[in-house]
Motif scaffolding. Structure first.
Motif, short mmCIF file in Angstrom:
data_model
loop_
_atom_site.label_atom_id
_atom_site.label_comp_id
_atom_site.label_asym_id
_atom_site.label_seq_id
_atom_site.Cartn_x
_atom_site.Cartn_y
_atom_site.Cartn_z
N UNK A 1 -60.90 11.39 30.31
CA UNK A 1 -62.54 11.45 29.76
C UNK A 1 -63.23 10.88 30.74
N UNK A 2 -62.60 11.02 32.00
CA UNK A 2 -63.60 10.41 33.56
C UNK A 2 -64.85 11.35 33.71
N UNK A 3 -65.32 10.22 35.12
CA UNK A 3 -66.30 11.32 34.93
C UNK A 3 -66.41 12.65 35.84
N UNK A 4 -65.54 13.53 36.57
CA UNK A 4 -65.42 14.25 36.38
C UNK A 4 -65.46 15.62 35.52
N UNK A 5 -65.06 15.79 34.41
CA UNK A 5 -64.38 15.70 33.43
C UNK A 5 -65.35 15.34 32.24
N UNK A 6 -65.87 14.44 31.27
CA UNK A 6 -67.09 14.07 30.76
C UNK A 6 -68.22 13.44 31.02
N UNK A 7 -68.66 14.02 31.58
CA UNK A 7 -69.99 12.88 32.39
C UNK A 7 -70.82 12.33 31.55
N UNK A 8 -70.95 13.23 30.40
CA UNK A 8 -71.73 13.29 29.88
C UNK A 8 -71.75 11.91 28.63
N UNK A 9 -70.40 11.76 28.61
CA UNK A 9 -69.76 9.98 27.80
C UNK A 9 -70.62 9.01 27.65
N UNK A 10 -70.77 8.92 29.31
CA UNK A 10 -71.19 7.31 29.96
C UNK A 10 -72.93 7.58 29.53
N UNK A 11 -73.10 8.66 29.12
CA UNK A 11 -74.79 8.13 28.98
C UNK A 11 -74.94 7.70 27.30
N UNK A 12 -74.00 7.86 26.40
CA UNK A 12 -74.87 6.96 25.24
C UNK A 12 -73.90 6.07 24.32
N UNK A 13 -72.83 5.68 25.49
CA UNK A 13 -71.60 4.63 24.97
C UNK A 13 -71.30 3.73 26.31
#
Length: 220
Positions: free
Chosen positions: A113-125
């Motif tokens: 779930x790194x910023x490289x692989x899933x940067x969008x996750x950090x936008x709503x968690x």
């Protein structure tokens, strides 16, 4: 065999001149076989070439058995059934493998779930989790001593697999390069699936998910 070895070689240090605290950081342990030491990395594909591969296979299955007991993963579902707005919340498993000093084979599966692989996750968690600093620890111990308290420190095994699920639905994709889950699933459930068509619902915030630390901190 490791970045530590490379650093030693480049510094031209003799073994007797290496500080004992420096050797603690070595990636190899006394419990490793010569064949394991010779591998550039303990990846599943390389471990399969070893004579003791059956022991490693058991270790992979044991980790996934623990995940199943903790209800980390849901049942496989068709990717086509996942709502379109959730389809980008599909992560993959990554494995970290090691040998303990007593020779025990240890495998650990996490999420990428790194910023490289899933940067969008950090936008709503929420990702913030309080951690204890050295000054904070010293102050804590001093206050315990001043007030005559007994401080008890503990640890937990596979902490994040005991966490609540992510706030937003998240799924695991069993990619072609990782056959650990495929092998385990066929052994335990007697089914062979076309994994390019299936995903698994994540029911715990497994380590690697950016929200895992926050959820675990709240739980404890």
């Amino acid at each position: 065999t490791s970045c530590i070895d490379v650093a030693i070689e480049k510094s031209a240090m003799t073994p007797s001149a290496i500080p004992s605290s420096f050797l603690i950081s070595r990636l190899q342990t006394d419990g490793m076989t010569d064949a394991e030491r010779a591998l550039p990395a303990l990846t599943r594909s390389r471990l399969k070439t070893l004579s003791n591969w059956p022991e490693w296979d058991v270790a992979f299955d044991r980790q996934l058995d623990q995940h199943e007991a903790a209800t980390v993963f849901g049942k496989p579902i068709l990717l086509s059934s996942v709502p379109s707005e959730e389809r980008r919340n599909v992560l993959r498993l990554v494995w970290s493998n090691s040998v303990k000093p007593d020779g025990t084979h240890k495998t650990r599966s996490c999420l990428d779930g790194s910023k490289r692989s899933a940067p969008w996750l950090r936008a709503f968690v929420k990702t913030y989790a309080a951690s204890l600093s050295y000054p904070g620890l010293r102050l804590f111990c001093a206050l315990c001593a001043l007030q005559g308290k007994i401080a008890v420190f503990g640890d937990t095994e596979n902490a994040f697999q005991q966490s609540p699920p992510p706030v937003k639905n998240c799924y695991v994709r069993i990619v072609r390069i990782d056959d650990a889950y495929k092998s385990w699933f066929e052994k335990r459930h007697g089914r062979v699936l076309e994994w390019d068509k299936y995903v698994i619902r994540l029911q715990r915030a497994l380590q690697g998910h950016p929200e895992a630390g926050f959820l675990w901190a709240n739980k404890i």
